[in-house]
Design a protein around this motif. Structure first.
Motif, PDB file in Angstrom:
ATOM      1  N   PHE A   2      40.329  53.670  43.584  1.00  0.00           N
ATOM      2  CA  PHE A   2      40.062  52.345  44.106  1.00  0.00           C
ATOM      3  C   PHE A   2      40.515  52.236  45.565  1.00  0.00           C
ATOM      4  CE2 PHE A   2      40.505  51.999  39.563  1.00  0.00           C
ATOM      5  CZ  PHE A   2      39.427  51.198  39.219  1.00  0.00           C
ATOM      6  N   HIS A   4      41.701  49.346  48.424  1.00  0.00           N
ATOM      7  CA  HIS A   4      42.130  47.970  48.683  1.00  0.00           C
ATOM      8  C   HIS A   4      41.510  47.507  49.998  1.00  0.00           C
ATOM      9  CE1 HIS A   4      45.146  44.999  50.249  1.00  0.00           C
ATOM     10  NE2 HIS A   4      44.750  44.451  49.118  1.00  0.00           N
ATOM     11  N   ILE A  10      39.864  44.679  45.529  1.00  0.00           N
ATOM     12  CA  ILE A  10      39.880  46.125  45.349  1.00  0.00           C
ATOM     13  C   ILE A  10      38.507  46.530  44.828  1.00  0.00           C
ATOM     14  CG2 ILE A  10      40.906  48.033  44.054  1.00  0.00           C
ATOM     15  CD1 ILE A  10      43.464  46.344  43.863  1.00  0.00           C
ATOM     16  N   ILE A  11      37.965  47.619  45.366  1.00  0.00           N
ATOM     17  CA  ILE A  11      36.676  48.119  44.884  1.00  0.00           C
ATOM     18  C   ILE A  11      36.832  49.559  44.411  1.00  0.00           C
ATOM     19  CG2 ILE A  11      35.301  46.622  46.379  1.00  0.00           C
ATOM     20  CD1 ILE A  11      34.788  49.209  48.121  1.00  0.00           C
ATOM     21  N   ARG A  12      35.900  49.987  43.596  1.00  0.00           N
ATOM     22  CA  ARG A  12      35.875  51.390  43.181  1.00  0.00           C
ATOM     23  C   ARG A  12      35.369  52.220  44.352  1.00  0.00           C
ATOM     24  NH1 ARG A  12      35.446  52.584  37.453  1.00  0.00           N
ATOM     25  NH2 ARG A  12      34.653  54.533  38.293  1.00  0.00           N
ATOM     26  N   THR A  58      28.986  47.828  50.016  1.00  0.00           N
ATOM     27  CA  THR A  58      29.007  48.516  48.728  1.00  0.00           C
ATOM     28  C   THR A  58      27.601  48.473  48.139  1.00  0.00           C
ATOM     29  OG1 THR A  58      29.524  46.571  47.378  1.00  0.00           O
ATOM     30  CG2 THR A  58      31.399  47.772  48.340  1.00  0.00           C
TER      31      THR A  58
END
Length: 82
Positions: A2, A4, A10-12, A58
């Motif tokens: 992940f 931050h 928080i994203i993968r 994303t």
């Protein structure tokens, strides 16, 4: 893994497409169009209340992050190379 992005977001790492300095929004006609379309589709999220410093793209959203693009790139590089 992940990444931050600031605040409580928080994203993968696998979802990450690109990280840009916020100045690209003003200097590129194509990036302006991209953000306009993302706004129309309600796929833009501003993280926190601090001034945004970077754009994080994303697979599903565009985030305005208060963390510099260089810091985010270092975090992503560190995660993706380990």
């Amino acid at each position: 893994m992940f990444i931050h992005l600031g605040g409580e977001k928080i994203i993968r790492a696998a979802e990450l497409v690109a990280i840009f300095d916020l100045s690209i929004e003003k200097s590129s006609k194509i990036s302006k169009q991209f953000i306009t379309y993302a706004n129309k589709d309600k796929k833009v999220e501003v993280i926190g209340e601090e001034e945004s410093k970077s754009l994080v793209v994303t697979q599903t959203k565009v985030y305005y992050s208060p963390i510099s693009s260089m810091t985010l790139k270092k975090r992503a590089h560190h995660l993706l190379t380990n």
